[in-house]
Design a protein around this motif. Structure first.
Motif, short mmCIF file in Angstrom:
data_model
loop_
_atom_site.label_atom_id
_atom_site.label_comp_id
_atom_site.label_asym_id
_atom_site.label_seq_id
_atom_site.Cartn_x
_atom_site.Cartn_y
_atom_site.Cartn_z
N SER A 173 3.44 -15.42 3.01
CA SER A 173 4.53 -15.53 2.04
C SER A 173 4.46 -14.42 1.00
N HIS A 174 3.26 -13.87 0.80
CA HIS A 174 3.13 -12.84 -0.23
C HIS A 174 3.40 -11.43 0.27
N VAL A 175 3.42 -11.24 1.59
CA VAL A 175 3.64 -9.88 2.09
C VAL A 175 5.08 -9.67 2.54
N ARG A 176 5.87 -10.72 2.53
CA ARG A 176 7.27 -10.57 2.95
C ARG A 176 8.09 -9.92 1.86
N ARG A 177 9.21 -9.29 2.25
CA ARG A 177 9.96 -8.50 1.29
C ARG A 177 10.87 -9.33 0.39
N ALA A 178 11.53 -10.34 0.95
CA ALA A 178 12.39 -11.15 0.10
C ALA A 178 11.51 -12.04 -0.78
N ASP A 179 12.13 -12.78 -1.72
CA ASP A 179 11.35 -13.65 -2.59
C ASP A 179 11.03 -14.94 -1.83
N CYS A 206 28.00 -22.98 6.16
CA CYS A 206 28.62 -22.62 7.44
C CYS A 206 29.16 -21.19 7.42
N ASP A 207 29.31 -20.61 6.21
CA ASP A 207 29.82 -19.23 6.14
C ASP A 207 28.72 -18.19 6.15
N ILE A 208 27.47 -18.63 6.02
CA ILE A 208 26.38 -17.66 6.01
C ILE A 208 26.11 -17.21 7.42
N TYR A 209 25.98 -15.90 7.58
CA TYR A 209 25.70 -15.41 8.93
C TYR A 209 24.20 -15.48 9.18
N LEU A 210 23.76 -16.49 9.92
CA LEU A 210 22.33 -16.66 10.20
C LEU A 210 22.01 -16.03 11.54
N PRO A 211 20.86 -15.39 11.63
CA PRO A 211 20.43 -14.87 12.93
C PRO A 211 20.27 -16.03 13.91
N SER A 212 20.35 -15.74 15.18
CA SER A 212 20.27 -16.82 16.17
C SER A 212 18.89 -17.46 16.15
N THR A 265 12.69 -10.34 10.28
CA THR A 265 13.16 -9.17 9.54
C THR A 265 14.61 -9.33 9.14
N SER A 266 15.44 -9.86 10.04
CA SER A 266 16.85 -10.05 9.68
C SER A 266 16.99 -11.04 8.54
N ILE A 267 16.11 -12.04 8.54
CA ILE A 267 16.19 -13.02 7.45
C ILE A 267 15.78 -12.40 6.14
N GLU A 268 14.74 -11.57 6.18
CA GLU A 268 14.33 -10.87 4.96
C GLU A 268 15.50 -10.06 4.42
N LYS A 269 16.19 -9.36 5.32
CA LYS A 269 17.32 -8.53 4.89
C LYS A 269 18.41 -9.40 4.31
N LEU A 270 18.66 -10.54 4.94
CA LEU A 270 19.73 -11.42 4.51
C LEU A 270 19.54 -11.85 3.06
N PHE A 271 18.27 -12.09 2.70
CA PHE A 271 18.02 -12.64 1.36
C PHE A 271 17.70 -11.58 0.33
N GLN A 272 17.57 -10.29 0.74
CA GLN A 272 17.33 -9.28 -0.27
C GLN A 272 18.60 -9.03 -1.06
N VAL A 273 18.44 -8.83 -2.36
CA VAL A 273 19.61 -8.60 -3.19
C VAL A 273 20.06 -7.17 -3.00
N GLY A 274 21.35 -7.02 -2.71
CA GLY A 274 21.91 -5.72 -2.36
C GLY A 274 21.65 -4.61 -3.37
N LEU A 275 21.71 -4.96 -4.66
CA LEU A 275 21.61 -3.95 -5.71
C LEU A 275 20.30 -3.18 -5.64
N LYS A 276 19.29 -3.84 -5.10
CA LYS A 276 17.97 -3.20 -5.05
C LYS A 276 18.00 -1.92 -4.22
N LEU A 277 18.98 -1.83 -3.36
CA LEU A 277 19.03 -0.67 -2.47
C LEU A 277 19.37 0.61 -3.22
N PHE A 278 20.04 0.45 -4.35
CA PHE A 278 20.44 1.68 -5.05
C PHE A 278 19.36 2.21 -5.97
#
Lengths: 458, 482
Positions: A360-366, A400-406, A445-458
């Protein structure tokens, strides 16, 4: 991401193993060159020989560049000093230490930026103890895992004929027990994962994972098998750290007998425990087990530090008529071997527990909590949603609107103190704790991306 | 050589004792205008000069070491017993014989509370006060007092302190320094006495009675200023105050210290010995209530009296609030037997002490567990803490010697006198346990029994107060051959 691991013992070694396989850059430090060599030959990691708390050794190991320090040497004191050195000299961002002594680990006032600079304390032995404790409280469960400080639990169990829901579709669950909210997150049938819908029919021998509030777990379990009587008499084989911690934690609730082979350790146990009965003898001594009326006891927990003894004594206990047998197995090969054995109800792997705690501590999302399931093939994750509707892909959206990986399901949402069992209409808010069940680990990895806040990318 | 230094210290202690124990009652006599002023002054001068002479003659003696503390403590109790009898013998009222005087003074110093005097109510106030003062000194212990306030004792204080302390764990210190610990103990003791005086006064006693009875209550002594003891005060309020302070004084004073220091009264209940102590008091009280429910008796004792007698005897105080001889025999015997358990270690109470009884009980339970689980590992634990084998052994030897002495004394008394078994049995247990009142012929006072019996009882009181070994060690060749 660079990870620096101190101590190549059991926990350190296993951690290096699973992190290296997840393509992290791992450096392992130990003062015993032979242990380093054994791990280094097997894994693609850097190894440094030296005293783990010395600044020069840490510098050589790359403490300046490391993102995470994990101090898991055998000595609490070395771990503490290493964290202090990394904080003061190398500004290592995240410091995790294994502390065994409760005198340190339970004293929250000791830790923090201005005090002993440890961000997270992990204690795998205590985690194993807690798991066994939960399993004993829910006879019949294969796994019981805590999320959100124990407000929500994920339970795994095998369906047996006699359970009211077995042979019927899942949607009847709500009509059977209308007062309980639960969600079946996944079903494993002959090793294959099924993502359940309302029409999925539970069959005998299915392994079902479901999420519910802590107090509802028992009633859901009653749907899948005949309700078991609560455990009362428990035998613990092995009086090591885990056996002692377990006996200490539950001796007020159960009648405990704890079997320890070493007489001086047995004496020590007797001094430390109050209600438990300490038996001096080998856990594989059949005559002694019979003499101690093992057939009358409800649960048997084999937690010695010897896999062979744990397995043999468990088989013997099951043969003698114990209802629930819980076995601690360290060796990966043995875990795989015994996992589906009918003689052992639950196999617990301390390495898997330790890895879960660190993942849990090495993953990128919170990520607040990770539990590795089914020998690492699946994972249950507690992740915190951050940001706004604009910056996040989850906040402000209905489930139901969240795009979850399969292969991924949302099991529950914890908002403050409230537990919301997930259904399509629930709207995710910022700071919600979302509990996800991931059948296919490749999707992490897709889940980590899903939960990362977009602003951090800038 | 031990003799010079022991003589010197006995001198020192006698000198100080004469000042505290004789001059204060002399003031009381002066205040009430009684002729006993001269009695106390004579006693003072005799004791002071003998003490000072010893002190002066052996002033060059070195400091003592090692096991000398036992001898000094024993000698000192003997010396005080003898000199303390002076006012009681010299005064025309009560005008006791030598044996009776020593019996009375030792009974006071050892907080036994057995008396050879009848007609207490007509005695001079100063004599009454003096008896209670003796008990008060004996309660917390004269040696503890000396260690606390007399620096002349020198380095052997630790040994001395041990020779008087009660209970199996004599090493327990409140503070790093023994003198400091002793001071705290006396402060708590004095404070408790003061509160007790005020409580008695408010509950309805006059000031003189309140002071005297506070002395004998907090010391778990049992002397009273009236022949009728607490029957004289026919007030439930007074009896309830007495019950409360007897219970409090029966608790380890080191525990009082911890509670005061940490300001947490829950510590009392966290202590295994205190819990057992409360349980014993409760069981004895309930038993008495039940006995009166099912047996006929001529006594008009109410349930406050049942509680009062249970607490008074189980703590080894020995106050009486009811005509005990009218009680059903079983009630009387249970009261005498309850005194064997006594109070907590480190309290002012006598008896075997709750902690020893509890430990032996636990050991019995362990033997049973061993039979059920032959491979089991079982330690004797008190309050969650394991009791080590040496401590277990010492407790066992203490209790065995205690029981042996008890029966030996009964046989001895019945050999030298014509007393019946009930009288001998109760007299010995009342003396050895520092309880006071007995049954049969010694139900009211000990004045009618013969002198040899009195001396046997005197020795029993000393043995009980100093917990056997401080005295017994002096009678072994090992001690003198060192």
């Amino acid at each position: 991401m660079q990870i620096l691991i101190l101590g190549a013992g059991q926990v350190g070694g296993i951690l290096a193993d699973s992190l290296a396989k997840e393509r992290f850059d791992v450096t392992l430090v130990d003062k015993d060159p032979s242990r380093l060599k054994a791990v280094g030959e097997r894994l693609d990691i850097k190894t440094i020989h030296g005293e783990a708390s010395h600044p020069d050794v840490l510098r050589r190991a790359g403490a300046e560049e490391a993102d995470i320090l994990v101090a898991t040497t055998g000595s609490d004191e070395v771990n503490i000093v290493a964290c202090q050195v990394c904080y003061t000299k190398f500004q290592t961002a995240k410091r995790i230490a294994r502390l065994r002594a409760a005198a340190y680990a339970d004293d929250n006032a000791l830790f923090g930026e201005d005090h002993v600079p440890i961000d997270f304390i992990i204690n795998p032995e205590r985690a194993v103890t807690n798991q066994v404790k939960e399993l004993l409280a829910h006879p019949g469960a294969l796994e019981i895992l805590d999320f959100a400080q124990g407000k929500v639990q994920l339970a795994a169990m095998r369906a047996y004929s006699g359970g009211p829901l077995v042979g019927r579709a899942l949607r009847f669950l709500t009509s059977d027990i209308p007062e309980v909210e639960t969600r079946v997150a996944a079903i494993f049938r002959k090793g294959n994962a099924i993502i359940p819908t309302g029409d999925t029919v539970i069959e005998e021998d299915d392994e079902a994972f479901f999420i519910a509030a802590r107090e509802d777990i028992t009633s859901v379990m009653g749907e899948l098998r005949k309700a078991e009587l609560p455990n009362k008499k428990v035998v613990i084989a092995g009086g090591g750290n885990i056996g002692y911690g377990l006996a200490k934690a539950i001796e007020e609730d159960y009648d405990i007998k704890i079997v320890e082979r070493d007489i001086s350790r047995a004496n020590w146990l007797e001094d430390g425990l109050s209600r438990s009965i300490v038996i001096n003898g080998s856990a594989t001594d059949r005559d002694m087990l019979i003499e101690e009326n093992i057939d009358q006891c409800d649960a048997f927990c084999a937690v010695t530090n010897d896999d062979d003894i744990n397995i043999m004594s468990s088989l013997m206990a099951k043969r003698l008529g114990v209802k629930q047998v819980i076995t601690l197995i360290g060796k990966r090969a043995y875990v795989d071997l015994m996992h589906d054995s009918p003689s052992i109800d639950v196999v617990i792997s301390p390495q898997q527990v330790a890895t879960s705690m660190l993942l849990s501590h090495v993953r990128r999302a919170d990520i607040a909590r990770v539990h590795s399931l089914r020998r690492g093939a699946a994972e249950a994750i507690e992740v915190v949603a951050h940001g706004t509707k604009e910056s996040s892909k989850v906040v402000g959206r209905r489930i139901c609107d969240i795009y979850l990986p399969s292969g991924t399901t949302i099991g529950a949402i914890v908002r403050g103190d409230k537990v919301l069992i997930a259904h399509d209409e629930v709207m995710v808010q910022a700071d919600d704790h979302i509990i996800l069940f991931v059948v296919d680990k490749k999707q992490i990895t897709s889940i980590e991306k899903l939960f990362q806040v977009g602003l951090k990318l800038f | 050589m031990l003799l010079p230094v022991i003589s010197k210290l006995t001198g020192v202690l006698l000198t100080y004792f004469s000042i505290f124990a004789f001059l204060v009652p002399a003031c009381v006599a002066f205040f009430y205008g009684e002729i006993e002023v001269s009695v106390f002054l004579t006693s003072f001068l005799v004791t002071f000069f003998i003490g000072a002479a010893l002190w002066f003659y052996f002033r060059e003696a070195e400091e003592f070491r090692g096991a000398g503390g036992f001898l000094l403590t024993a000698l000192f109790y003997v010396g005080l017993g003898l000199f303390g009898a002076l006012p009681l013998i010299l005064s025309t009222q009560p005008g006791l014989s030598f044996s009776d005087g020593v019996f009375e003074s030792v009974s006071g110093l050892t907080t036994t509370g057995a008396t050879t005097i009848s007609g207490l109510d007509s005695l001079p106030k100063s004599i009454l006060f003096y008896r209670h003062l003796l008990q008060w000194f004996g309660g917390m212990g004269i040696i503890v007092f000396a260690v606390a306030f007399l620096p002349v004792l020198g380095v052997g204080q630790m040994q001395l302190y041990h020779s008087e302390a009660s209970g199996p764990d004599r090493d327990a210190k409140l503070t790093p320094r023994i003198a400091e610990s002793a001071k705290f103990l006396w402060l708590i003791y004095a404070g408790l006495t003061l509160i007790c005086v005020i409580s008695y006064f408010i509950a309805g006693m006059n000031l003189f009675d309140a002071i005297c009875h506070a002395f004998s209550t907090v010391a778990i002594g049992g002397f009273s200023t009236h022949d009728q003891s607490f029957q004289y005060f026919d007030l439930n309020s007074v009896k309830l105050v007495a019950i409360f302070f007897m219970i409090v004084s029966g608790i380890n004073f080191a525990l009082h210290f911890s509670v005061l220091k940490r300001k947490n009264p829950l510590l009392y209940l966290a202590d295994a010995e205190v819990r057992t102590y409360f349980l014993v008091l409760l069981l004895v009280s309930l038993f008495l209530v039940a006995v009166f429910q099912f047996r006929q008796s001529d006594s008009d004792a109410n349930s406050v009296d049942h509680l009062f007698q249970a607490v008074s005897f189980a703590t080894t105080t020995g106050f009486v609030s009811s005509e005990l001889y009218l009680w059903p025999p079983i009630a009387q015997v249970v009261l005498i037997l309850a005194a064997f358990a006594g109070g907590c270690a480190g309290s002012t109470a006598g008896g075997i002490k709750i902690i020893r009884v509890l430990t032996i009980w636990r050991q019995g339970a362990r033997e049973i567990k061993r039979l059920v689980h032959p491979n089991g590992v079982f330690h004797v634990k008190v309050g969650g803490q394991p009791v080590t084998e040496p401590v277990l052994n010492s407790i066992w030897s203490f209790v065995s010697v205690y029981i042996f002495l008890f029966f030996f004394s009964i046989v001895l008394i019945m050999t030298v006198s014509d007393l019946d078994f009930l009288t001998s049995f109760s007299a010995v247990s009342a003396s050895l346990n520092n309880l006071g009142p007995g049954l049969g012929m010694v139900g009211e006072s000990y004045e009618d029994i013969s002198a040899p019996v009195k001396w046997i009882l005197i020795i029993n009181m000393m043995l009980g107060r100093l917990e056997l070994f401080t005295i017994l060690v002096l009678f072994t060749p090992y001690y003198w051959r060192r």
